[in-house]
Design an enzyme around this catalytic site. Structure first.
Site, PDB file in Angstrom:
ATOM      1  N   LYS A   1       2.784  10.761   7.538  1.00 52.04           N
ATOM      2  CA  LYS A   1       1.962  10.471   8.708  1.00 52.04           C
ATOM      3  C   LYS A   1       2.389  11.152  10.020  1.00 52.04           C
ATOM      4  O   LYS A   1       1.939  12.247  10.328  1.00 52.04           O
ATOM      5  CB  LYS A   1       1.908   8.957   8.893  1.00 52.04           C
ATOM      6  CG  LYS A   1       1.109   8.266   7.759  1.00 52.04           C
ATOM      7  CD  LYS A   1       0.708   6.887   8.149  1.00 52.04           C
ATOM      8  CE  LYS A   1       0.058   6.103   7.044  1.00 52.04           C
ATOM      9  NZ  LYS A   1      -1.390   6.093   7.089  1.00 52.04           N
TER      10      LYS A   1
ATOM     11  N   ASP B   1       9.576   3.069   1.502  1.00 53.23           N
ATOM     12  CA  ASP B   1       8.343   3.769   1.883  1.00 53.23           C
ATOM     13  C   ASP B   1       8.186   3.649   3.393  1.00 53.23           C
ATOM     14  O   ASP B   1       7.704   2.641   3.916  1.00 53.23           O
ATOM     15  CB  ASP B   1       7.147   3.155   1.147  1.00 53.23           C
ATOM     16  CG  ASP B   1       5.836   3.863   1.516  1.00 53.23           C
ATOM     17  OD1 ASP B   1       5.824   4.629   2.502  1.00 53.23           O
ATOM     18  OD2 ASP B   1       4.829   3.630   0.828  1.00 53.23           O
TER      19      ASP B   1
ATOM     20  N   PHE C   1       0.867  -1.187   0.000  1.00 54.80           N
ATOM     21  CA  PHE C   1       0.000   0.000   0.000  1.00 54.80           C
ATOM     22  C   PHE C   1       0.893   1.222   0.000  1.00 54.80           C
ATOM     23  O   PHE C   1       1.662   1.445   0.927  1.00 54.80           O
ATOM     24  CB  PHE C   1      -0.928   0.015   1.224  1.00 54.80           C
ATOM     25  CG  PHE C   1      -1.963   1.112   1.132  1.00 54.80           C
ATOM     26  CD1 PHE C   1      -3.221   0.859   0.607  1.00 54.80           C
ATOM     27  CD2 PHE C   1      -1.662   2.406   1.536  1.00 54.80           C
ATOM     28  CE1 PHE C   1      -4.165   1.871   0.485  1.00 54.80           C
ATOM     29  CE2 PHE C   1      -2.606   3.430   1.420  1.00 54.80           C
ATOM     30  CZ  PHE C   1      -3.864   3.160   0.895  1.00 54.80           C
TER      31      PHE C   1
HETATM   32  C1  LIG Z   1       3.180   2.673   3.601  1.00 52.02           C
HETATM   33  C2  LIG Z   1       2.264   3.751   3.111  1.00 52.02           C
HETATM   34  N1  LIG Z   1       2.616   4.469   2.044  1.00 52.02           N
HETATM   35  C3  LIG Z   1       1.832   5.456   1.569  1.00 52.02           C
HETATM   36  C4  LIG Z   1       0.622   5.740   2.158  1.00 52.02           C
HETATM   37  C5  LIG Z   1      -0.249   6.836   1.609  1.00 52.02           C
HETATM   38  O1  LIG Z   1      -0.267   7.901   2.478  1.00 52.02           O
HETATM   39  P1  LIG Z   1      -1.487   8.956   2.440  1.00 52.02           P
HETATM   40  O2  LIG Z   1      -2.692   8.243   2.937  1.00 52.02           O
HETATM   41  O3  LIG Z   1      -1.028  10.077   3.316  1.00 52.02           O
HETATM   42  O4  LIG Z   1      -1.622   9.375   1.031  1.00 52.02           O
HETATM   43  C6  LIG Z   1       0.215   5.001   3.270  1.00 52.02           C
HETATM   44  C7  LIG Z   1      -1.078   5.282   3.907  1.00 52.02           C
HETATM   45  O5  LIG Z   1      -1.599   4.552   4.695  1.00 52.02           O
HETATM   46  C8  LIG Z   1       1.050   3.984   3.759  1.00 52.02           C
HETATM   47  O6  LIG Z   1       0.704   3.254   4.813  1.00 52.02           O
END
Ligand SMILES: Cc1ncc(COP(=O)(O)O)c(C=O)c1O
Length: 501
Positions: free
Chosen positions: A270, A236, A151
């Site tokens: 986050k 990520d 994700f």
């Molecule tokens: C690992 C990871 N990358 C990217 C995202 C995307 O972030 P956002 O919801 O701020 O767009 C999330 C969101 O949960 C995430 O958990």
């Protein structure tokens, strides 16, 4: 008439679900009502929420891993208020903003990346979009590889490397060059890289959907393979960053023979927000950066109006200060260990618990087919109805009977995920363990009332599925669902009245 925010909120509070259903997201409002999550929260502090009746809730979701420092932290709040009181200029655009320089240098120091440049975004997914663009531009290649079940966000580029069909279907065709390989599989990565067209491999150090932890050495070797083949390695850390797994970054815990992961880009977001102001950061190797922003002509070739907004930068700086001051990495490790051990002890007693895993305060309990015949029958009935249903049957009573907010870890899995604020105490862990045990006791009686509820949930689910949001609530709908609210709650009830918003 002057706008009075407090008065406006006081007048509207209680109409949350009505307003949401009418003006924002009717389906989500329906889901929340159906599963009994339609509370009206009026105050939050640290790991707690209070509703309009003064009931206290324990937050094991942290706004999807946003509130690592706890909600409404006084130091972060004061920093934001201080900033507002300064009448400082923001978004001048044709200037070099002071605060983004300060936050970038702070992030580089903490991650020991003195030569990086930092691109600030407004969210995690925007950070991933930046990383995709930078990788394509810097390498001149089209391929973006990600892991299955990944994700990375829901904007178009990030969605193309999303590992869950529930999110991707209906939005194709997806970005050309995007493809996925199994997580934790070096051979698959080697094969993909050998095609020679890969700009970047983007991977979560621990996958958020399901809390999947790779084998020791996987990330270091994956990064090495990428370097060998001229592809960029992108970590990520949107969810795992800022102490979630017990160190500032999750990759800080990875090393083989003294060699770390050393990604070409690290995406964070986050928890940098302090739970207040959306922000993201892409720490980028200077050699990559120089290929993208290669001349004065291209000085703002990737940008956005609101990126490096001052309030976001203040939230980031204050959050990092609180993180240090309160030694939240240490607390995450300590509380995570107690929680993990407590859950593991329950695994010995309750057959449905297949595995307990996690690092720091990113934990998961996975359920599986039990040994005894009668429970096996119950498991099979539930699985046949919906593969998310069992985890729902844990998450829903945790809220209804014990006032604990947590989530199902993703689609099509019997996994419950726990990501509390990093400031939780032993008493909070005890609140959770006691409650979880009670839920397990009920679920291990088959046939029994818990299974009657499951059957009702399941029959409502089939044929009318609701979309979950970030895996929080999956596949539950229908008007006849009854969630039992039994017995006294475990946590203290001493919250404020509505006037204390
Ligand atoms: C690992 C990871 N990358 C990217 C995202 C995307 O972030 P956002 O919801 O701020 O767009 C999330 C969101 O949960 C995430 O958990």
């Amino acid at each position: 008439m002057a706008f009075d925010l407090r008065e406006s909120i006081l007048q509207a509070i209680g109409s949350n679900y009505e307003l949401h259903a009418k003006h924002v997201n009717p389906q989500f409002a329906r889901v929340l009502k159906t599963i009994g999550y339609d509370h009206v929260y009026v105050r939050a502090q640290g790991p707690y929420l209070w509703d309009d009746a003064g009931r206290q809730y324990l937050d094991f979701l942290s706004g999807y891993a946003v509130c690592n420092m706890g909600r409404n932290h006084p130091i972060i709040r004061k920093a934001l208020a201080d900033y507002l009181s300064l009448d400082f200029p923001s978004m001048v655009q044709f200037e070099a903003p002071l605060l983004s320089g300060m936050l970038a240098s702070e992030l580089k120091r903490r991650t020991n990346r003195p030569d990086d440049c930092v691109f600030f975004s407004n969210s995690g997914t925007e950070g991933i979009e930046a990383a995709i663009k930078f990788a394509k531009c810097a390498t001149g290649r089209p391929g973006i590889i990600a892991a299955q079940k990944a994700f990375h966000g829901l904007t178009t580029g990030a969605l193309s490397i999303n590992g869950c069909e529930s999110f991707t279907s209906g939005f194709g065709p997806h970005m050309p060059g995007a493809r996925s390989i199994p997580f934790d599989d070096l051979r698959a990565l080697r094969n993909e890289l050998a095609r020679g067209d890969v700009a970047a491999f983007i991977v979560e150090p621990i996958q958020g959907k399901g809390v999947n932890i790779p084998s020791p050495g996987y990330l270091v070797e994956a990064a090495r393979l990428c370097r060998q083949q001229g592809a960029l390695f992108v970590a990520d850390e949107v969810q795992t960053g800022v102490g979630r797994t017990g160190s500032f970054l999750a990759i800080d815990q990875e090393s083989v023979g003294g060699e770390g992961v050393n990604p070409d880009m690290i995406v964070m977001s986050k928890a940098l927000s302090g739970g207040y102001v959306p922000v993201g950061a892409v720490l980028t190797r200077r050699s990559v950066w120089s290929k993208v922003f290669s001349s004065m002509d291209r000085a703002i070739v990737h940008s956005s109006t609101f990126h490096q907004g001052s309030l976001a930068m203040v939230a980031g700086l204050a959050s990092l200060a609180v993180y240090d001051e309160e030694r939240l990495d240490e607390n995450a490790r300590r509380m995570g260990e107690i929680l993990l051990q407590g859950l593991d002890a329950l695994r010995g007693r309750f057959e449905f618990i297949r595995e307990v895993r996690g690092r720091g305060l990113m934990l998961a309990v996975e359920f599986g087919e039990p040994r005894s015949l009668s429970l096996k029958a119950g498991w099979k009935i539930v699985q046949a109805m919906d593969r998310n249903l069992f985890a729902q049957a844990v998450v829903i009573p945790l809220m209804a009977d014990h006032r604990i907010l947590c989530q199902v870890a993703g689609h099509n899995q019997a996994v419950v995920k726990l990501i509390p604020p990093l400031c939780i105490s032993e008493a909070d862990v005890a609140w959770f363990l006691r409650s979880f045990e009670e839920v397990m006791v009920r679920l291990h009686r088959f046939p029994g009332p818990a299974f009657d509820v499951l059957k009702r949930l399941g029959s409502n689910t089939i044929g009318s599925r609701e979309r979950d949001i970030d895996g929080a609530i999956a596949s539950v709908s229908g008007p006849s669902l009854v969630v039992p609210v039994n017995g006294p709650v475990n946590g203290p009830v001493n919250g404020p009245a509505i006037g204390q918003v």
